[in-house]
Design an enzyme around this catalytic site. Structure first.
Site, PDB file in Angstrom:
ATOM      1  N   ASN A  81       0.808  -1.225   0.000  1.00  0.00           N
ATOM      2  CA  ASN A  81       0.000   0.000   0.000  1.00  0.00           C
ATOM      3  C   ASN A  81       0.846   1.281   0.000  1.00  0.00           C
ATOM      4  OD1 ASN A  81      -2.405   1.775   0.874  1.00  0.00           O
ATOM      5  ND2 ASN A  81      -0.988   1.965   2.616  1.00  0.00           N
ATOM      6  N   SER A 133      -3.368   2.348  -9.111  1.00  0.00           N
ATOM      7  CA  SER A 133      -4.139   3.592  -9.227  1.00  0.00           C
ATOM      8  C   SER A 133      -4.750   3.620 -10.616  1.00  0.00           C
ATOM      9  CB  SER A 133      -3.200   4.788  -9.053  1.00  0.00           C
ATOM     10  OG  SER A 133      -3.842   5.992  -9.444  1.00  0.00           O
ATOM     11  N   TYR A 147       4.317  10.056 -11.349  1.00  0.00           N
ATOM     12  CA  TYR A 147       3.412   9.172 -10.600  1.00  0.00           C
ATOM     13  C   TYR A 147       2.802   8.157 -11.565  1.00  0.00           C
ATOM     14  CZ  TYR A 147      -0.355   7.702  -7.456  1.00  0.00           C
ATOM     15  OH  TYR A 147      -1.213   6.955  -6.677  1.00  0.00           O
ATOM     16  N   SER A 150       5.255   5.478 -12.342  1.00  0.00           N
ATOM     17  CA  SER A 150       5.457   4.521 -11.249  1.00  0.00           C
ATOM     18  C   SER A 150       4.293   3.534 -11.165  1.00  0.00           C
ATOM     19  CB  SER A 150       5.646   5.244  -9.915  1.00  0.00           C
ATOM     20  OG  SER A 150       4.424   5.808  -9.468  1.00  0.00           O
ATOM     21  N   LYS A 151       3.077   4.034 -11.377  1.00  0.00           N
ATOM     22  CA  LYS A 151       1.920   3.138 -11.255  1.00  0.00           C
ATOM     23  C   LYS A 151       1.749   2.277 -12.513  1.00  0.00           C
ATOM     24  CE  LYS A 151       0.547   4.112  -7.039  1.00  0.00           C
ATOM     25  NZ  LYS A 151       0.562   3.110  -5.962  1.00  0.00           N
TER      26      LYS A 151
HETATM   27  N1  NAP Z   1      -5.981   8.255  -1.885  1.00  0.00           N
HETATM   28  C1  NAP Z   1      -6.137   8.167  -3.171  1.00  0.00           C
HETATM   29  O1  NAP Z   1      -6.951   8.879  -3.777  1.00  0.00           O
HETATM   30  C2  NAP Z   1      -5.361   7.146  -3.962  1.00  0.00           C
HETATM   31  C3  NAP Z   1      -5.747   6.909  -5.283  1.00  0.00           C
HETATM   32  C4  NAP Z   1      -5.052   5.974  -6.031  1.00  0.00           C
HETATM   33  C5  NAP Z   1      -4.027   5.260  -5.457  1.00  0.00           C
HETATM   34  N2  NAP Z   1      -3.667   5.508  -4.156  1.00  0.00           N
HETATM   35  C6  NAP Z   1      -2.562   4.726  -3.605  1.00  0.00           C
HETATM   36  O2  NAP Z   1      -2.933   4.255  -2.329  1.00  0.00           O
HETATM   37  C7  NAP Z   1      -1.769   4.017  -1.549  1.00  0.00           C
HETATM   38  C8  NAP Z   1      -1.956   4.616  -0.153  1.00  0.00           C
HETATM   39  O3  NAP Z   1      -2.029   6.006  -0.259  1.00  0.00           O
HETATM   40  P1  NAP Z   1      -2.982   6.898   0.646  1.00  0.00           P
HETATM   41  O4  NAP Z   1      -3.989   7.501  -0.245  1.00  0.00           O
HETATM   42  O5  NAP Z   1      -3.422   6.177   1.848  1.00  0.00           O
HETATM   43  O6  NAP Z   1      -1.958   8.079   1.013  1.00  0.00           O
HETATM   44  P2  NAP Z   1      -1.234   8.483   2.391  1.00  0.00           P
HETATM   45  O7  NAP Z   1      -2.266   8.774   3.409  1.00  0.00           O
HETATM   46  O8  NAP Z   1      -0.261   9.550   2.005  1.00  0.00           O
HETATM   47  O9  NAP Z   1      -0.459   7.158   2.822  1.00  0.00           O
HETATM   48  C9  NAP Z   1       0.749   6.781   2.229  1.00  0.00           C
HETATM   49  C10 NAP Z   1       1.482   5.889   3.180  1.00  0.00           C
HETATM   50  O10 NAP Z   1       2.711   5.459   2.557  1.00  0.00           O
HETATM   51  C11 NAP Z   1       3.717   5.556   3.541  1.00  0.00           C
HETATM   52  N3  NAP Z   1       5.065   5.615   2.980  1.00  0.00           N
HETATM   53  C12 NAP Z   1       5.634   6.559   2.201  1.00  0.00           C
HETATM   54  N4  NAP Z   1       6.915   6.240   1.932  1.00  0.00           N
HETATM   55  C13 NAP Z   1       7.152   5.055   2.560  1.00  0.00           C
HETATM   56  C14 NAP Z   1       8.266   4.197   2.679  1.00  0.00           C
HETATM   57  N5  NAP Z   1       9.443   4.486   2.100  1.00  0.00           N
HETATM   58  N6  NAP Z   1       8.149   3.069   3.418  1.00  0.00           N
HETATM   59  C15 NAP Z   1       6.986   2.750   4.016  1.00  0.00           C
HETATM   60  N7  NAP Z   1       5.901   3.527   3.971  1.00  0.00           N
HETATM   61  C16 NAP Z   1       5.979   4.661   3.244  1.00  0.00           C
HETATM   62  C17 NAP Z   1       3.361   6.792   4.338  1.00  0.00           C
HETATM   63  O11 NAP Z   1       4.069   6.768   5.557  1.00  0.00           O
HETATM   64  P3  NAP Z   1       4.672   8.056   6.323  1.00  0.00           P
HETATM   65  O12 NAP Z   1       3.575   8.499   7.239  1.00  0.00           O
HETATM   66  O13 NAP Z   1       5.871   7.520   7.010  1.00  0.00           O
HETATM   67  O14 NAP Z   1       4.997   9.078   5.263  1.00  0.00           O
HETATM   68  C18 NAP Z   1       1.866   6.574   4.491  1.00  0.00           C
HETATM   69  O15 NAP Z   1       1.601   5.684   5.527  1.00  0.00           O
HETATM   70  C19 NAP Z   1      -0.605   4.614  -2.337  1.00  0.00           C
HETATM   71  O16 NAP Z   1       0.096   3.585  -2.998  1.00  0.00           O
HETATM   72  C20 NAP Z   1      -1.286   5.517  -3.355  1.00  0.00           C
HETATM   73  O17 NAP Z   1      -0.520   5.676  -4.526  1.00  0.00           O
HETATM   74  C21 NAP Z   1      -4.317   6.435  -3.407  1.00  0.00           C
END
Ligand code: NAP
Length: 273
Positions: A81, A133, A147, A150-151
């Site tokens: 994730n 994504s 981005y 990467s995806k």
């Molecule tokens: N939310 C959306 O609309 C959306 C849409 C499409 C895809 N996604 C995907 O969903 C996934 C989760 O994102 P989210 O929306 O929940 O965003 P988020 O709230 O920013 O969560 C991202 C998480 O990744 C962690 N992270 C970043 N770098 C890391 C590393 N080197 N090692 C381990 N953990 C790390 C962050 O930890 P820290 O707190 O330590 O920074 C945080 O816990 C991502 O892959 C994102 O691309 C999200």
């Protein structure tokens, strides 16, 4: 015996909600994160173990695997994730940010998969759920080339692995969300320049869109994504790819029915004029 799930990036957003949901439903949860010392909620839940894991540091992945197996006996499902977003015109983006986008969203996932494969091979069972994504299947917003890259790479990685893991009874899934409420927007690195003006209009319009999406209630309820992950982990949904969110489905439908240039021009219209 209860099943065990390990989730990367559990400190915020989708990962945090997913950890709570699985725990509520009786799973053992290894909720991994870069800074477990900052966590105040998950460590109070009995069947959750909060564990340090930075997906760019393979030694932390190995230690997290050992700690999870020692706590719960085995791992059944891994949710890849953790992810970050580098936005902005490519010309304005620092080299270090380009490397970081790849290091977390692509190499980080590879690190996790490679570390856990011996465990999954040994038990001849396991499931990787990779959080992709809509941006892995189509561009959906300007200035997201890195981005997107990467995806898209995650799609290729996951598809490519299918052949070698299927005979070992190791399943692979991709979840493709559109926009859902989380810290993702707040965590985006957005490149701008005071001197190169050519990208000013598109930069300010994309920035305004990203800022608007950060407001509470502006994007969809993230529990839809969490429920999708739950259905995949528990075997109810067997699909290789699951697209989540009306916005994602609309973009992908438009992409399918329109010639690519018409699709791109339609998408870019409000950001360039
Ligand atoms: N939310 C959306 O609309 C959306 C849409 C499409 C895809 N996604 C995907 O969903 C996934 C989760 O994102 P989210 O929306 O929940 O965003 P988020 O709230 O920013 O969560 C991202 C998480 O990744 C962690 N992270 C970043 N770098 C890391 C590393 N080197 N090692 C381990 N953990 C790390 C962050 O930890 P820290 O707190 O330590 O920074 C945080 O816990 C991502 O892959 C994102 O691309 C999200």
């Amino acid at each position: 015996m209860n099943k065990t799930i390990l989730i990367t990036g559990s400190s915020t957003g989708l990962g945090h909600l997913t950890a709570k949901h699985f725990a509520k439903n009786g799973w053992n949860v290894a909720a991994t994160m870069r800074s477990p010392e900052k966590e105040t909620e998950l460590n109070k839940i009995p069947n959750i173990k909060v564990i340090k894991l930075d997906i760019t540091q393979p030694e932390t992945i190995k230690l997290a695997m050992e700690e999870s197996i020692s706590a719960f006996g085995k791992i059944d499902v891994i949710v890849n994730n953790a992810g970050i977003g580098m936005y902005g015109a490519l010309e304005l983006t620092a080299d270090t940010d380009i490397d970081k986008q790849y290091a977390v969203n692509v190499k980080g996932v590879i690190n996790v998969i490679r570390t856990f494969l011996p465990h999954f091979r040994e038990q001849r069972a396991g499931r990787f759920i990779n959080i992709g994504s809509v941006m892995g299947l189509s561009t959906a917003l300007p200035l997201g080339s890195l981005y997107n890259m990467s995806k898209f790479a995650l799609e290729g990685l996951t598809e490519g692995l299918y052949f070698e893991l299927k005979p070992l009874n190791i399943d692979l899934h991709l979840v493709e969300p559109g926009g859902f409420e989380s810290n993702f927007g707040a965590n985006i690195t957005f490149s701008k320049s005071d001197t190169i003006k050519d990208y000013d209009i598109i930069t300010s319009k994309v920035e305004a869109t990203l800022n608007a999406a950060k407001k509470q209630g502006a994007t969809a309820n993230p529990m839809t994504v969490v429920n999708t992950i739950y259905d995949l982990a528990s075997g109810k949904n067997k699909n290789f790819r699951t697209i989540v969110g009306k916005d994602a489905k609309t973009v992908l439908l438009l992409r399918k029915v329109l010639p690519i240039k018409n699709f791109l021009n339609l998408l870019g219209k409000k950001f360039t004029s």
